[in-house]
Design a protein around this motif. Structure first.
Motif, PDB file in Angstrom:
ATOM      1  N   LEU A   1      -4.211 -10.863 -18.352  1.00  0.00           N
ATOM      2  CA  LEU A   1      -4.699 -10.303 -16.925  1.00  0.00           C
ATOM      3  C   LEU A   1      -5.006  -8.825 -17.236  1.00  0.00           C
ATOM      4  CD1 LEU A   1      -2.384 -11.907 -14.391  1.00  0.00           C
ATOM      5  CD2 LEU A   1      -4.768 -12.308 -14.707  1.00  0.00           C
ATOM      6  N   GLN A   2      -4.340  -8.207 -18.554  1.00  0.00           N
ATOM      7  CA  GLN A   2      -4.562  -6.838 -18.813  1.00  0.00           C
ATOM      8  C   GLN A   2      -3.983  -5.824 -17.671  1.00  0.00           C
ATOM      9  OE1 GLN A   2      -8.818  -6.580 -19.791  1.00  0.00           O
ATOM     10  NE2 GLN A   2      -8.669  -7.411 -21.875  1.00  0.00           N
ATOM     11  N   LEU A   3      -2.788  -6.202 -17.431  1.00  0.00           N
ATOM     12  CA  LEU A   3      -2.115  -5.432 -16.471  1.00  0.00           C
ATOM     13  C   LEU A   3      -1.404  -4.133 -16.832  1.00  0.00           C
ATOM     14  CD1 LEU A   3      -0.332  -8.308 -14.136  1.00  0.00           C
ATOM     15  CD2 LEU A   3      -2.794  -6.995 -13.965  1.00  0.00           C
ATOM     16  N   ALA A   4      -1.504  -4.017 -18.210  1.00  0.00           N
ATOM     17  CA  ALA A   4      -0.824  -2.830 -18.815  1.00  0.00           C
ATOM     18  C   ALA A   4      -1.288  -2.459 -20.090  1.00  0.00           C
ATOM     19  CB  ALA A   4       1.110  -3.027 -18.647  1.00  0.00           C
ATOM     20  N   GLU A   5      -0.872  -1.377 -20.724  1.00  0.00           N
ATOM     21  CA  GLU A   5      -1.315  -0.765 -22.167  1.00  0.00           C
ATOM     22  C   GLU A   5      -0.320  -1.548 -22.925  1.00  0.00           C
ATOM     23  OE1 GLU A   5      -2.824   2.345 -19.610  1.00  0.00           O
ATOM     24  OE2 GLU A   5      -0.856   1.251 -19.695  1.00  0.00           O
ATOM     25  N   ASP A   6       1.066  -1.660 -22.589  1.00  0.00           N
ATOM     26  CA  ASP A   6       2.018  -2.129 -23.335  1.00  0.00           C
ATOM     27  C   ASP A   6       2.700  -3.175 -22.520  1.00  0.00           C
ATOM     28  OD1 ASP A   6       1.531  -0.529 -25.622  1.00  0.00           O
ATOM     29  OD2 ASP A   6       2.612   1.087 -24.556  1.00  0.00           O
ATOM     30  N   VAL A   7       3.001  -4.390 -23.348  1.00  0.00           N
ATOM     31  CA  VAL A   7       3.751  -5.552 -22.637  1.00  0.00           C
ATOM     32  C   VAL A   7       4.907  -5.956 -23.726  1.00  0.00           C
ATOM     33  CG1 VAL A   7       3.714  -7.870 -21.785  1.00  0.00           C
ATOM     34  CG2 VAL A   7       1.709  -6.158 -21.416  1.00  0.00           C
ATOM     35  N   THR A   8       6.080  -6.106 -23.168  1.00  0.00           N
ATOM     36  CA  THR A   8       7.117  -6.844 -23.991  1.00  0.00           C
ATOM     37  C   THR A   8       8.223  -7.544 -23.087  1.00  0.00           C
ATOM     38  OG1 THR A   8       9.169  -5.765 -25.380  1.00  0.00           O
ATOM     39  CG2 THR A   8       8.334  -4.500 -23.684  1.00  0.00           C
ATOM     40  N   ASP A   9       8.988  -8.244 -23.673  1.00  0.00           N
ATOM     41  CA  ASP A   9       9.863  -9.105 -23.181  1.00  0.00           C
ATOM     42  C   ASP A   9      11.183  -8.384 -23.562  1.00  0.00           C
ATOM     43  OD1 ASP A   9      10.452  -9.528 -25.878  1.00  0.00           O
ATOM     44  OD2 ASP A   9      10.229 -11.774 -25.634  1.00  0.00           O
ATOM     45  N   ASN A  10      11.239  -7.180 -24.213  1.00  0.00           N
ATOM     46  CA  ASN A  10      12.363  -6.528 -24.424  1.00  0.00           C
ATOM     47  C   ASN A  10      12.448  -5.112 -23.485  1.00  0.00           C
ATOM     48  OD1 ASN A  10      14.239  -4.637 -25.704  1.00  0.00           O
ATOM     49  ND2 ASN A  10      14.264  -5.633 -27.310  1.00  0.00           N
ATOM     50  N   ALA A  11      13.441  -5.289 -22.273  1.00  0.00           N
ATOM     51  CA  ALA A  11      13.397  -4.105 -21.384  1.00  0.00           C
ATOM     52  C   ALA A  11      13.755  -2.764 -21.971  1.00  0.00           C
ATOM     53  CB  ALA A  11      14.368  -4.489 -20.271  1.00  0.00           C
ATOM     54  N   ALA A  12      14.803  -2.822 -23.207  1.00  0.00           N
ATOM     55  CA  ALA A  12      15.212  -1.526 -23.408  1.00  0.00           C
ATOM     56  C   ALA A  12      14.116  -0.949 -24.248  1.00  0.00           C
ATOM     57  CB  ALA A  12      16.289  -1.823 -24.563  1.00  0.00           C
ATOM     58  N   THR A  13      13.161  -1.664 -24.966  1.00  0.00           N
ATOM     59  CA  THR A  13      12.163  -0.960 -25.544  1.00  0.00           C
ATOM     60  C   THR A  13      11.052  -0.595 -24.754  1.00  0.00           C
ATOM     61  OG1 THR A  13      12.288  -2.559 -27.472  1.00  0.00           O
ATOM     62  CG2 THR A  13      10.192  -1.696 -27.137  1.00  0.00           C
ATOM     63  N   ALA A  14      10.979  -1.110 -23.527  1.00  0.00           N
ATOM     64  CA  ALA A  14       9.990  -0.599 -22.548  1.00  0.00           C
ATOM     65  C   ALA A  14      10.381   0.785 -21.880  1.00  0.00           C
ATOM     66  CB  ALA A  14       9.924  -1.576 -21.291  1.00  0.00           C
ATOM     67  N   VAL A  15      11.414   0.919 -21.728  1.00  0.00           N
ATOM     68  CA  VAL A  15      11.983   2.070 -21.105  1.00  0.00           C
ATOM     69  C   VAL A  15      11.675   3.438 -21.931  1.00  0.00           C
ATOM     70  CG1 VAL A  15      13.185   0.814 -19.481  1.00  0.00           C
ATOM     71  CG2 VAL A  15      14.201   2.148 -21.308  1.00  0.00           C
ATOM     72  N   ILE A  16      11.729   3.195 -23.170  1.00  0.00           N
ATOM     73  CA  ILE A  16      11.824   4.547 -24.054  1.00  0.00           C
ATOM     74  C   ILE A  16      10.544   5.345 -23.829  1.00  0.00           C
ATOM     75  CG2 ILE A  16      11.423   5.096 -26.581  1.00  0.00           C
ATOM     76  CD1 ILE A  16      12.855   2.498 -27.366  1.00  0.00           C
ATOM     77  N   ASP A  17      10.799   6.549 -23.601  1.00  0.00           N
ATOM     78  CA  ASP A  17       9.795   7.607 -23.238  1.00  0.00           C
ATOM     79  C   ASP A  17       9.251   7.435 -21.909  1.00  0.00           C
ATOM     80  OD1 ASP A  17       9.947   8.771 -25.861  1.00  0.00           O
ATOM     81  OD2 ASP A  17       8.432   7.575 -26.641  1.00  0.00           O
ATOM     82  N   ALA A  18       9.540   6.676 -20.988  1.00  0.00           N
ATOM     83  CA  ALA A  18       9.052   6.319 -19.724  1.00  0.00           C
ATOM     84  C   ALA A  18       9.994   7.577 -18.879  1.00  0.00           C
ATOM     85  CB  ALA A  18       9.432   5.032 -19.072  1.00  0.00           C
ATOM     86  N   GLU A  19       8.778   8.175 -17.924  1.00  0.00           N
ATOM     87  CA  GLU A  19       9.322   8.980 -17.047  1.00  0.00           C
ATOM     88  C   GLU A  19       9.944   8.441 -15.755  1.00  0.00           C
ATOM     89  OE1 GLU A  19       6.098  12.315 -18.350  1.00  0.00           O
ATOM     90  OE2 GLU A  19       5.934  11.355 -16.515  1.00  0.00           O
TER      91      GLU A  19
END
Length: 312
Positions: free
Chosen positions: A48-66
């Motif tokens: 669906l191209q809903l995001a630039e980055d998609v992962t099943d690892n939540a810890a990886t997803a939050v790195i550098d997120a504001e």
């Protein structure tokens, strides 16, 4: 100026996928990372191209997120928060979309490091659909988003408020415990009654299940629509807001007994007075713009239930 440049969403159910679409539509320069524990959901999100980055690892997803938004069932928030706490950036903000706030505020306060600001949130919007196919960008337009931070005047709370306003929502600050009492009346108890009446209808020995389905006129069909909502999500809502729900359920039971008495004794005056008063309240809800128009739009643009990350 955008409230946040980098956002992460954990959970790609109805609310999470609607958030992703709304961010793309209204804040297209924001870098969005999304996560869901289901590889199948992640695969669909990529399609669906809903995001630039998609992962099943939540810890990886939050790195550098504001800003990190937890769009998972309320019962999963403590575990997910513990999973990502060590990777939250200094100065970042964590929020959520759950319809119970006191337990969420407690879980996040106990889990998050001091360098993370906590601003619990609840967009009062949704449909009975779930999964990434069910979301749509206009879900939050004209709807209330209630924020329950410990300090409503904090810069983080103001940033999150500005974020939701950019998505078209109207923002209200509220004490977490008060929020839970309000939502027990406006959302949780109605869902409980809807689940109950469907169960009652299906259990009647003189009425078959096929008859219930075949002859569901407007009243039964419209009232019980919310009984199609995600069962895991609502299990967690009732377990995490049990005190407020039980208090309101007791009051409702008393009112129902009084209504039963009026019907038994043919007290038409009492019945008409109640129906007149409640009809006026319903009209006020429509005038406020909080009727089902948004939900009907969602159904026309949504799809089959799909995935694990759901709204609350």
């Amino acid at each position: 100026m955008l409230p946040f440049q980098r956002v992460a969403i954990i959970g790609m159910g109805l609310i999470g996928s609607s958030l992703a679409r709304a961010i793309a539509a209204r804040m297209p320069t924001v870098h969005l990372t999304v996560s869901d524990r289901s590889p199948e959901v992640c695969a669909r999100v990529r399609e669906l191209q809903l995001a630039e980055d998609v992962t099943d690892n939540a810890a990886t997803a939050v790195i550098d997120a504001e800003l990190v938004i937890l769009a998972v069932p309320v019962g999963a928030i403590a575990a997910v928060a513990a999973e990502i706490a060590g990777d939250m950036a200094t100065g970042s903000v964590i929020s959520d979309v759950g319809s119970v706030k006191e337990s969420v505020l407690k879980a996040l306060t106990e889990t998050m490091p001091d360098h993370v600001a906590i601003v619990p949130g609840h967009p009062v919007a949704g449909t009975e659909r779930s999964g990434p196919d069910a979301g749509f960008a206009t879900l939050f337009e004209g709807r209330w988003c209630i924020l329950t931070p410990a300090d409503p005047a904090s810069p983080a709370a103001q940033q999150v408020a500005a974020f939701w306003e950019r998505l078209g929502a109207r923002v209200e600050m509220m004490d977490a415990a008060h929020h839970d009492r309000v939502l027990a009346v406006t959302s949780h108890l109605p869902h409980l009654i809807a689940y109950s009446i469907v169960g009652t209808a299906s259990d009647l020995e003189t009425i078959t299940r096929s008859e219930v389905i075949k002859y569901s006129a407007g009243g039964f069909r419209d009232f019980t629509r919310i009984a199609a909502s995600d069962p895991v999500m609502w299990r967690d809502v009732f377990l995490n807001n049990r005190e407020a729900v039980l208090e309101l359920l007791g009051r409702f039971t008393e009112d129902l007994v009084a209504l039963q008495r009026a019907i038994r004794w043919g007290d038409g005056e009492t019945l008409e007075a109640l129906f007149t008063r409640t009809r006026a309240i319903r009209r006020s809800i429509i005038d406020e713009g909080q009727d089902t128009a948004n939900e009907d739009f969602g159904r026309s643009h949504g799809g089959r239930p799909h995935g694990t990350g759901d709204d609350s």
